[in-house]
Design a protein around this motif. Sequence first.
Motif, mmCIF file in Angstrom:
data_model
loop_
_atom_site.group_PDB
_atom_site.id
_atom_site.type_symbol
_atom_site.label_atom_id
_atom_site.label_comp_id
_atom_site.label_asym_id
_atom_site.label_seq_id
_atom_site.Cartn_x
_atom_site.Cartn_y
_atom_site.Cartn_z
ATOM 1 N N LEU A 21 -0.089 -18.694 -4.627
ATOM 2 C CA LEU A 21 -1.139 -17.277 -4.525
ATOM 3 C C LEU A 21 -0.443 -16.423 -5.458
ATOM 4 N N GLU A 22 -1.424 -15.810 -6.321
ATOM 5 C CA GLU A 22 -0.836 -14.721 -7.298
ATOM 6 C C GLU A 22 -1.366 -13.460 -7.476
ATOM 7 N N CYS A 23 -0.696 -12.633 -7.765
ATOM 8 C CA CYS A 23 -0.969 -11.136 -7.508
ATOM 9 C C CYS A 23 -0.647 -10.413 -9.048
ATOM 10 N N SER A 24 -1.466 -9.540 -9.628
ATOM 11 C CA SER A 24 -1.239 -8.939 -10.758
ATOM 12 C C SER A 24 -1.649 -7.479 -10.449
ATOM 13 N N GLN A 25 -1.128 -6.440 -11.020
ATOM 14 C CA GLN A 25 -1.504 -5.092 -10.667
ATOM 15 C C GLN A 25 -1.331 -4.254 -12.211
ATOM 16 N N THR A 26 -2.208 -3.332 -12.307
ATOM 17 C CA THR A 26 -2.314 -2.759 -13.494
ATOM 18 C C THR A 26 -1.955 -1.173 -13.047
ATOM 19 N N LYS A 27 -1.435 -1.002 -11.915
ATOM 20 C CA LYS A 27 -0.857 0.379 -11.529
ATOM 21 C C LYS A 27 0.547 1.017 -12.036
ATOM 22 N N GLY A 28 1.116 -0.315 -12.787
ATOM 23 C CA GLY A 28 2.290 0.190 -13.416
ATOM 24 C C GLY A 28 3.510 0.442 -12.549
ATOM 25 N N HIS A 29 3.339 -0.042 -11.420
ATOM 26 C CA HIS A 29 4.222 0.231 -10.186
ATOM 27 C C HIS A 29 5.504 -0.613 -10.262
ATOM 28 N N ASP A 30 6.591 -0.298 -9.912
ATOM 29 C CA ASP A 30 7.815 -1.364 -9.877
ATOM 30 C C ASP A 30 7.754 -1.998 -8.742
ATOM 31 N N ARG A 31 7.479 -1.816 -7.682
ATOM 32 C CA ARG A 31 7.513 -2.455 -6.143
ATOM 33 C C ARG A 31 6.239 -3.175 -6.006
ATOM 34 N N MET A 32 6.763 -4.570 -5.451
ATOM 35 C CA MET A 32 5.332 -5.461 -5.149
ATOM 36 C C MET A 32 5.855 -6.068 -3.734
ATOM 37 N N TYR A 33 4.818 -6.362 -2.925
ATOM 38 C CA TYR A 33 5.098 -7.091 -1.780
ATOM 39 C C TYR A 33 4.225 -8.062 -1.277
ATOM 40 N N TRP A 34 4.826 -8.918 -0.577
ATOM 41 C CA TRP A 34 3.558 -9.927 -0.041
ATOM 42 C C TRP A 34 3.718 -9.819 1.571
ATOM 43 N N TYR A 35 2.456 -9.915 1.987
ATOM 44 C CA TYR A 35 2.370 -9.547 3.470
ATOM 45 C C TYR A 35 1.400 -10.921 4.000
ATOM 46 N N ARG A 36 1.539 -11.186 5.394
ATOM 47 C CA ARG A 36 0.431 -12.161 5.912
ATOM 48 C C ARG A 36 0.066 -11.370 7.104
ATOM 49 N N GLN A 37 -1.600 -11.506 7.360
ATOM 50 C CA GLN A 37 -2.178 -10.923 8.618
ATOM 51 C C GLN A 37 -2.670 -11.954 9.421
ATOM 52 N N ASP A 38 -2.308 -12.024 10.521
ATOM 53 C CA ASP A 38 -2.782 -12.707 11.717
ATOM 54 C C ASP A 38 -3.418 -11.972 12.780
ATOM 55 N N PRO A 39 -4.437 -12.487 13.334
ATOM 56 C CA PRO A 39 -5.221 -12.006 14.470
ATOM 57 C C PRO A 39 -4.347 -11.337 15.543
ATOM 58 N N GLY A 40 -4.333 -10.171 15.589
ATOM 59 C CA GLY A 40 -3.630 -9.463 16.917
ATOM 60 C C GLY A 40 -2.231 -9.206 16.496
ATOM 61 N N LEU A 41 -1.870 -9.622 15.311
ATOM 62 C CA LEU A 41 -0.302 -9.196 15.021
ATOM 63 C C LEU A 41 -0.191 -8.382 13.895
ATOM 64 N N GLY A 42 -1.135 -7.957 13.381
ATOM 65 C CA GLY A 42 -1.042 -6.831 12.406
ATOM 66 C C GLY A 42 -0.678 -7.581 11.019
ATOM 67 N N LEU A 43 -0.107 -6.714 10.313
ATOM 68 C CA LEU A 43 0.661 -7.359 8.874
ATOM 69 C C LEU A 43 2.099 -7.503 8.780
ATOM 70 N N ARG A 44 2.593 -8.497 8.418
ATOM 71 C CA ARG A 44 4.079 -8.622 8.647
ATOM 72 C C ARG A 44 4.466 -8.995 7.160
ATOM 73 N N LEU A 45 5.644 -8.565 6.943
ATOM 74 C CA LEU A 45 6.050 -8.473 5.416
ATOM 75 C C LEU A 45 6.927 -10.049 5.277
ATOM 76 N N ILE A 46 6.467 -10.589 4.069
ATOM 77 C CA ILE A 46 7.083 -11.798 3.734
ATOM 78 C C ILE A 46 8.240 -11.567 2.822
ATOM 79 N N TYR A 47 8.065 -11.132 1.583
ATOM 80 C CA TYR A 47 8.830 -10.943 0.524
ATOM 81 C C TYR A 47 8.630 -9.444 0.024
ATOM 82 N N TYR A 48 9.612 -9.015 -0.663
ATOM 83 C CA TYR A 48 9.305 -7.783 -1.448
ATOM 84 C C TYR A 48 10.472 -7.671 -2.778
ATOM 85 N N SER A 49 9.853 -6.978 -3.770
ATOM 86 C CA SER A 49 10.786 -6.999 -5.023
ATOM 87 C C SER A 49 10.380 -5.512 -5.557
ATOM 88 N N PHE A 50 11.718 -4.923 -5.903
ATOM 89 C CA PHE A 50 11.692 -3.614 -6.437
ATOM 90 C C PHE A 50 11.704 -3.601 -7.849
#
Lengths: 114, 114
Positions: A21-50
Motif C-alpha cells: 500500500l502506498e502513501c504520498s503527501q504534498t504537505k511537506g511534512h517530515d512525519r508519516m504514519y500507518w494505521y489500521r482501523q477495525d470495527p469497534g477498535l478505533g485506529l491502531r498504529l502500525i509503523y511511523y517514521s520521523f
Amino acid sequence: DADVTQTPRNRITKTGKRIMLECSQTKGHDRMYWYRQDPGLGLRLIYYSFDVKDINKGEISDGYSVSRQAQAKFSLSLESAIPNQTALYFCATSDSGQGQETQYFGPGTRLLVL
Amino acid sequence: AQKVTQAQTEISVVEKEDVTLDCVYETRDTTYYLFWYKQPPSGELVFLIRRNSFDEQNEISGRYSWNFQKSTSSFNFTITASQVVDSAVYFCALSSFTGNQFYFGTGTSLTVIP
C-alpha cells in the motif's frame, strides 16, 4: 488535489500474497504514519517514521513492514497477507516541531484478504 | 499508560437536537494534546480540533463546541442543533507533547435522524 493520497483505494487479495500500500503527501511534512482501523477498535498504529532514515514500530507491527522511500512517500507491505489483516488502512502525516502535532489523514485503503 | 475512552458506542438523535459526545483520557504526561476527528460514511478522517493541556478554555466553532476539563480528564464535544450531515463516527485522540504517537478512542457513531 488531496494533500495525502493513498493507492490503491480498494484491494482484494488472497491469503499468502504479498501486497504493498502506498502513501504520498504534498504537505511537506517530515512525519508519516500507518494505521489500521477495525470495527469497534478505533485506529491502531502500525509503523511511523520521523524522517527518511527513521522507522519505528507501532502498537501492531507484526506481519507488516514499511519503507520510507522519500520524504513524501511511505509504503506499507504485507509480506504474506492473512485474513485477519482485512481492515481499513490509513496513512497520516504531521509536521515536526512543537505545536505541529496534528496528524492529517489520507482517504484510506480498504483491504480484503480472502 | 495512555488511553482514550469513548464510552458511547452509538448515539441517535433527531435533527435539531443537541448532542454531546464524551471523551475521557488517561495520561501521565503533564503536557499533551487532545483531538477530535470526524469520519463520515465516505470513510476519510477529518481533523476537527486540537487542544493542548495548558489551555482549558472552551472553544466554539459554529455549531460545534468543546469542553476540556483537566480535573475530570475529559474533552467532550457538543453539536448544537444537529443536522443529518453530522452523521458520522467521531474519534477522540490523545498525543504526547512530542507527538510521536497518537492514541485513539474506539469512536462514537452518531446518527442524526431527519
